[in-house]
Write a protein that holds these residues in place. Structure first.
Motif, PDB file in Angstrom:
ATOM      1  N   UNK A  36       4.706   5.272  -5.341  1.00 13.50           N
ATOM      2  CA  UNK A  36       5.242   4.975  -6.663  1.00 13.50           C
ATOM      3  C   UNK A  36       6.622   4.365  -6.615  1.00 13.50           C
ATOM      4  N   UNK A  37       6.878   3.565  -5.590  1.00 17.63           N
ATOM      5  CA  UNK A  37       8.173   2.902  -5.435  1.00 17.63           C
ATOM      6  C   UNK A  37       7.956   1.398  -5.327  1.00 17.63           C
ATOM      7  N   UNK A  38       9.046   0.647  -5.310  1.00 25.50           N
ATOM      8  CA  UNK A  38       8.957  -0.809  -5.220  1.00 25.50           C
ATOM      9  C   UNK A  38       8.772  -1.285  -3.780  1.00 25.50           C
ATOM     10  N   UNK A  75       4.460  -5.784  -6.837  1.00 21.18           N
ATOM     11  CA  UNK A  75       4.081  -4.445  -6.377  1.00 21.18           C
ATOM     12  C   UNK A  75       4.365  -3.420  -7.460  1.00 21.18           C
ATOM     13  N   UNK A  76       5.525  -3.522  -8.081  1.00 15.96           N
ATOM     14  CA  UNK A  76       5.886  -2.582  -9.146  1.00 15.96           C
ATOM     15  C   UNK A  76       4.944  -2.729 -10.344  1.00 15.96           C
ATOM     16  N   UNK A  77       4.600  -3.949 -10.693  1.00 22.34           N
ATOM     17  CA  UNK A  77       3.714  -4.161 -11.844  1.00 22.34           C
ATOM     18  C   UNK A  77       2.320  -3.594 -11.597  1.00 22.34           C
ATOM     19  N   UNK A  91      -1.505   0.900 -12.464  1.00 14.82           N
ATOM     20  CA  UNK A  91      -2.358   1.965 -11.919  1.00 14.82           C
ATOM     21  C   UNK A  91      -1.895   3.338 -12.398  1.00 14.82           C
ATOM     22  N   UNK A  92      -0.598   3.589 -12.329  1.00 17.78           N
ATOM     23  CA  UNK A  92      -0.079   4.876 -12.752  1.00 17.78           C
ATOM     24  C   UNK A  92      -0.287   5.110 -14.243  1.00 17.78           C
ATOM     25  N   UNK A  98       0.845  -1.202   0.000  1.00 18.39           N
ATOM     26  CA  UNK A  98       0.000   0.000   0.000  1.00 18.39           C
ATOM     27  C   UNK A  98       0.879   1.250   0.000  1.00 18.39           C
ATOM     28  N   UNK A  99       1.838   1.296   0.899  1.00 20.48           N
ATOM     29  CA  UNK A  99       2.731   2.461   0.976  1.00 20.48           C
ATOM     30  C   UNK A  99       3.530   2.609  -0.316  1.00 20.48           C
ATOM     31  N   UNK A 100       4.053   1.505  -0.822  1.00 23.24           N
ATOM     32  CA  UNK A 100       4.864   1.546  -2.036  1.00 23.24           C
ATOM     33  C   UNK A 100       4.048   2.027  -3.231  1.00 23.24           C
TER      34      UNK A 100
END
Length: 132
Positions: free
Chosen positions: A30-32, A63-65, A70-71, A24-26
């Motif tokens: 916008x980080x891994x 998480x990155x994917x 989303x971004x 959630x935080x990542x």
């Protein structure tokens, strides 16, 4: 080492809860999430920092994917077009640094690998907190 030494029955639910919170935080940032993931793996599961670093790679990939998807859907990547040169230079530097870094994994001891990133994160946190 100052770990929580969780019993086996508590490791899986703790891992799920920690993974959820870190993701959630990542995703919000916008980080891994590696800056949170590695200490969590070390503290909750009593894993050496080098092993935690290796484990963080496949754990942070989903998480990155998800964050990337989303971004890309909400147009947040428009900043990349406006900063393409910066993005390419940083990405190139990351690839170039990851290659020798991967070869140096066995060279540095935990005595170096734990305090140096901790100091960098602490300094970064203070600077970000003071940022206007």
């Amino acid at each position: 080492m100052g770990t929580l030494s969780l019993p086996l029955w508590a490791q899986m639910p703790s891992g799920v809860v920690a993974g959820f919170g870190i993701a959630v935080v990542a995703a919000i940032m916008g980080v891994a999430g590696v800056e949170l993931l590695i200490p969590t793996i070390v503290l909750l599961f009593a894993v050496l920092i080098k092993t935690a670093g290796s484990l963080s790679l496949p754990v942070s990939l989903p998480t990155m994917l998800v964050a990337f998807t989303r971004y890309s859907r909400d147009g947040s990547f428009a900043v990349l077009g406006a900063n393409l040169r910066f993005t390419l230079v940083m990405a190139g530097g990351s690839v170039a640094g990851a290659l020798p870094g991967g070869l140096l994994v066995g060279v540095f001891s935990d005595v170096v690998l734990i305090p140096v990133p901790a100091a960098i994160l602490l300094i970064s946190s203070v600077r970000l907190a003071r940022h206007d």
